[in-house]
Design a protein around this motif. Structure first.
Motif, PDB file in Angstrom:
ATOM      1  N   PRO A   2       0.808  -1.226   0.000  1.00 40.06           N
ATOM      2  CA  PRO A   2       0.000   0.000   0.000  1.00 40.06           C
ATOM      3  C   PRO A   2       0.841   1.276   0.000  1.00 40.06           C
ATOM      4  N   ALA A   3       1.975   1.303   0.701  1.00 40.97           N
ATOM      5  CA  ALA A   3       2.798   2.518   0.721  1.00 40.97           C
ATOM      6  C   ALA A   3       3.317   2.825  -0.676  1.00 40.97           C
ATOM      7  N   ALA A   4       3.693   1.804  -1.424  1.00 40.51           N
ATOM      8  CA  ALA A   4       4.159   2.018  -2.801  1.00 40.51           C
ATOM      9  C   ALA A   4       3.017   2.539  -3.673  1.00 40.51           C
ATOM     10  N   ALA A   5       1.808   2.031  -3.457  1.00 42.33           N
ATOM     11  CA  ALA A   5       0.652   2.500  -4.228  1.00 42.33           C
ATOM     12  C   ALA A   5       0.413   3.990  -3.990  1.00 42.33           C
ATOM     13  N   LEU A   6       0.628   4.443  -2.760  1.00 41.61           N
ATOM     14  CA  LEU A   6       0.458   5.868  -2.467  1.00 41.61           C
ATOM     15  C   LEU A   6       1.473   6.712  -3.221  1.00 41.61           C
ATOM     16  N   ALA A   7       2.677   6.193  -3.377  1.00 41.62           N
ATOM     17  CA  ALA A   7       3.736   6.940  -4.053  1.00 41.62           C
ATOM     18  C   ALA A   7       3.627   6.850  -5.573  1.00 41.62           C
ATOM     19  N   GLU A   8       3.248   5.686  -6.083  1.00 43.54           N
ATOM     20  CA  GLU A   8       3.294   5.446  -7.528  1.00 43.54           C
ATOM     21  C   GLU A   8       1.971   5.682  -8.247  1.00 43.54           C
ATOM     22  N   ASP A   9       0.858   5.368  -7.599  1.00 46.92           N
ATOM     23  CA  ASP A   9      -0.432   5.417  -8.274  1.00 46.92           C
ATOM     24  C   ASP A   9      -1.260   6.654  -7.940  1.00 46.92           C
ATOM     25  N   ALA A  10      -0.909   7.362  -6.888  1.00 48.70           N
ATOM     26  CA  ALA A  10      -1.614   8.572  -6.465  1.00 48.70           C
ATOM     27  C   ALA A  10      -3.128   8.384  -6.329  1.00 48.70           C
ATOM     28  N   PRO A  11      -3.567   7.389  -5.536  1.00 49.45           N
ATOM     29  CA  PRO A  11      -5.007   7.203  -5.366  1.00 49.45           C
ATOM     30  C   PRO A  11      -5.633   8.325  -4.543  1.00 49.45           C
ATOM     31  N   ASP A  12      -6.927   8.520  -4.723  1.00 50.75           N
ATOM     32  CA  ASP A  12      -7.675   9.480  -3.913  1.00 50.75           C
ATOM     33  C   ASP A  12      -8.128   8.852  -2.597  1.00 50.75           C
ATOM     34  N   VAL A  13      -8.256   7.540  -2.596  1.00 54.59           N
ATOM     35  CA  VAL A  13      -8.674   6.812  -1.404  1.00 54.59           C
ATOM     36  C   VAL A  13      -7.985   5.455  -1.422  1.00 54.59           C
ATOM     37  N   LEU A  14      -7.711   4.930  -0.246  1.00 52.94           N
ATOM     38  CA  LEU A  14      -7.051   3.636  -0.131  1.00 52.94           C
ATOM     39  C   LEU A  14      -7.616   2.921   1.083  1.00 52.94           C
ATOM     40  N   PHE A  15      -8.066   1.696   0.893  1.00 50.71           N
ATOM     41  CA  PHE A  15      -8.524   0.866   1.993  1.00 50.71           C
ATOM     42  C   PHE A  15      -7.506  -0.248   2.179  1.00 50.71           C
ATOM     43  N   VAL A  16      -7.052  -0.453   3.403  1.00 47.39           N
ATOM     44  CA  VAL A  16      -6.024  -1.444   3.703  1.00 47.39           C
ATOM     45  C   VAL A  16      -6.522  -2.320   4.846  1.00 47.39           C
ATOM     46  N   TYR A  17      -6.301  -3.607   4.725  1.00 45.14           N
ATOM     47  CA  TYR A  17      -6.674  -4.548   5.780  1.00 45.14           C
ATOM     48  C   TYR A  17      -5.418  -5.241   6.285  1.00 45.14           C
ATOM     49  N   PHE A  18      -5.139  -5.113   7.573  1.00 46.70           N
ATOM     50  CA  PHE A  18      -4.043  -5.834   8.207  1.00 46.70           C
ATOM     51  C   PHE A  18      -4.656  -7.012   8.962  1.00 46.70           C
ATOM     52  N   GLY A  19      -4.517  -8.200   8.431  1.00 52.59           N
ATOM     53  CA  GLY A  19      -5.187  -9.366   8.996  1.00 52.59           C
ATOM     54  C   GLY A  19      -4.424 -10.128  10.056  1.00 52.59           C
ATOM     55  N   ALA A  20      -3.143  -9.876  10.207  1.00 60.77           N
ATOM     56  CA  ALA A  20      -2.342 -10.695  11.128  1.00 60.77           C
ATOM     57  C   ALA A  20      -2.800 -10.572  12.578  1.00 60.77           C
ATOM     58  N   THR A  21      -3.227  -9.393  12.985  1.00 62.32           N
ATOM     59  CA  THR A  21      -3.678  -9.249  14.369  1.00 62.32           C
ATOM     60  C   THR A  21      -4.954 -10.046  14.608  1.00 62.32           C
ATOM     61  N   ASP A  22      -5.863 -10.015  13.656  1.00 66.42           N
ATOM     62  CA  ASP A  22      -7.100 -10.789  13.775  1.00 66.42           C
ATOM     63  C   ASP A  22      -6.798 -12.280  13.830  1.00 66.42           C
ATOM     64  N   GLU A  23      -5.920 -12.732  12.951  1.00 65.73           N
ATOM     65  CA  GLU A  23      -5.556 -14.150  12.939  1.00 65.73           C
ATOM     66  C   GLU A  23      -4.899 -14.566  14.249  1.00 65.73           C
ATOM     67  N   ALA A  24      -4.009 -13.733  14.779  1.00 67.57           N
ATOM     68  CA  ALA A  24      -3.338 -14.054  16.038  1.00 67.57           C
ATOM     69  C   ALA A  24      -4.332 -14.090  17.193  1.00 67.57           C
ATOM     70  N   ALA A  25      -5.277 -13.150  17.209  1.00 67.40           N
ATOM     71  CA  ALA A  25      -6.280 -13.132  18.278  1.00 67.40           C
ATOM     72  C   ALA A  25      -7.190 -14.349  18.201  1.00 67.40           C
ATOM     73  N   HIS A  26      -7.558 -14.765  16.986  1.00 63.51           N
ATOM     74  CA  HIS A  26      -8.372 -15.969  16.837  1.00 63.51           C
ATOM     75  C   HIS A  26      -7.622 -17.198  17.320  1.00 63.51           C
ATOM     76  N   ALA A  27      -6.352 -17.267  16.989  1.00 58.53           N
ATOM     77  CA  ALA A  27      -5.559 -18.452  17.312  1.00 58.53           C
ATOM     78  C   ALA A  27      -5.191 -18.541  18.788  1.00 58.53           C
ATOM     79  N   SER A  28      -4.824 -17.406  19.386  1.00 58.76           N
ATOM     80  CA  SER A  28      -4.298 -17.500  20.751  1.00 58.76           C
ATOM     81  C   SER A  28      -4.802 -16.428  21.703  1.00 58.76           C
ATOM     82  N   GLY A  29      -5.693 -15.592  21.237  1.00 53.81           N
ATOM     83  CA  GLY A  29      -6.270 -14.574  22.110  1.00 53.81           C
ATOM     84  C   GLY A  29      -5.490 -13.280  22.081  1.00 53.81           C
ATOM     85  N   PRO A  30      -6.156 -12.177  22.450  1.00 54.58           N
ATOM     86  CA  PRO A  30      -5.520 -10.867  22.386  1.00 54.58           C
ATOM     87  C   PRO A  30      -4.536 -10.598  23.526  1.00 54.58           C
ATOM     88  N   LEU A  31      -4.362 -11.534  24.426  1.00 52.40           N
ATOM     89  CA  LEU A  31      -3.393 -11.365  25.506  1.00 52.40           C
ATOM     90  C   LEU A  31      -2.137 -12.204  25.264  1.00 52.40           C
TER      91      LEU A  31
END
Length: 144
Positions: A2-31
């Motif tokens: 996504p950072a490269a897209a901001l520099a190279e493509d000049a979008p007006d809007v960008l939606f980004v999903y970081f899934g690793a935290t969700d996966e880690a919380a599902h697997a072993s909990g948020p603690l």
């Protein structure tokens, strides 16, 4: 990246999903250590995105919304009706908003109308879009 897209493509809007935290919380909990590691990695990704936004120039006005799609039980998992499973956070940063400002009871259903509003796109009242436009954050002197 996504950072490269901001520099190279000049979008007006960008939606980004970081899934690793969700996966880690599902697997072993948020603690868990895995969750802490995923949060640190996500913080690095977000930092690179914010640096890419800053590099685009001062003539742009970006709104950054950060949220989660649901809460979690301390032991991991969700899907029930407890406060821990239903509660989410929404962080909104934009030009003119003071650091440490608090939003007035933000909800997930407020994200779409807020994004449309900040892009200057009126929501079509005939589609009954749920949620409300989040107002700019109000200053606060406490972090409670």
């Amino acid at each position: 990246m996504p950072a490269a897209a901001l520099a190279e493509d000049a979008p007006d809007v960008l939606f980004v999903y970081f899934g690793a935290t969700d996966e880690a919380a599902h697997a072993s909990g948020p603690l868990s250590a895995a969750y802490d590691e995923a949060l640190l990695a996500q913080d690095g990704h977000l930092g690179r995105l914010l640096a890419a936004i800053d590099a685009r120039g001062a003539d742009e006005r970006w709104t950054v919304l950060v949220t989660t799609d649901h809460g979690h039980l301390d032991t991991g998992g969700h899907g029930g009706d407890t406060r821990a499973e239903r509660e989410v956070f929404v962080v909104l940063a934009e030009p003119g908003a003071p650091r440490g400002a608090r939003l007035d009871a933000p909800r997930l259903i407020d994200i779409a109308p807020t994004v449309l509003d900040r892009l200057g796109i009126p929501a079509d009242p005939g589609h009954n879009l749920p949620g409300r436009v989040l107002p700019p954050p109000a200053p606060t002197s406490e972090w409670s």
